[in-house]
Design an enzyme around this catalytic site. Sequence first.
Site, short mmCIF file in Angstrom:
data_model
loop_
_atom_site.label_atom_id
_atom_site.label_comp_id
_atom_site.label_asym_id
_atom_site.label_seq_id
_atom_site.Cartn_x
_atom_site.Cartn_y
_atom_site.Cartn_z
N GLU A 10 2.21 11.50 -19.85
CA GLU A 10 2.97 12.73 -18.99
C GLU A 10 3.49 13.83 -19.82
O GLU A 10 3.09 13.75 -21.14
CB GLU A 10 4.39 11.91 -18.67
CG GLU A 10 4.45 10.66 -17.92
CD GLU A 10 3.68 10.73 -16.44
OE1 GLU A 10 3.92 11.94 -15.94
OE2 GLU A 10 3.13 9.93 -15.96
N ASP A 35 -1.13 3.38 1.81
CA ASP A 35 0.21 3.84 1.30
C ASP A 35 0.49 5.16 0.74
O ASP A 35 1.19 6.27 0.74
CB ASP A 35 0.83 3.12 0.09
CG ASP A 35 2.12 3.24 -0.23
OD1 ASP A 35 3.09 3.31 0.75
OD2 ASP A 35 2.49 3.27 -1.61
#
Length: 90
Positions: A10, A35
């Site tokens: 990240e 999804d």
Amino acid sequence: GDSSVSNTTEYVNGAALGTRERFRAYPDAASAFQDYTRMLLENPRYRGALNTGNDVQAFAQGLARGGYATDPAYASKLAQVASRLQGSDK
């Protein structure tokens, strides 16, 4: 739903940080794609990625502007992968 913990990178304030994050787990690729599609259609943050036609760069930039990924180079990386895949179909 089910989830899995995976190593990931990240970016926080431009710095890459290795971390472990929880991600959704799916029984098959079709369920994951359904999804993902639902998320794009229902979350207003990603409207900029929709209706971009075949413009992979515009789609990727729309996702990035919506905050889909923390990697500042996400849009260009996604566009590069898509271009390679499109080139392999010829």
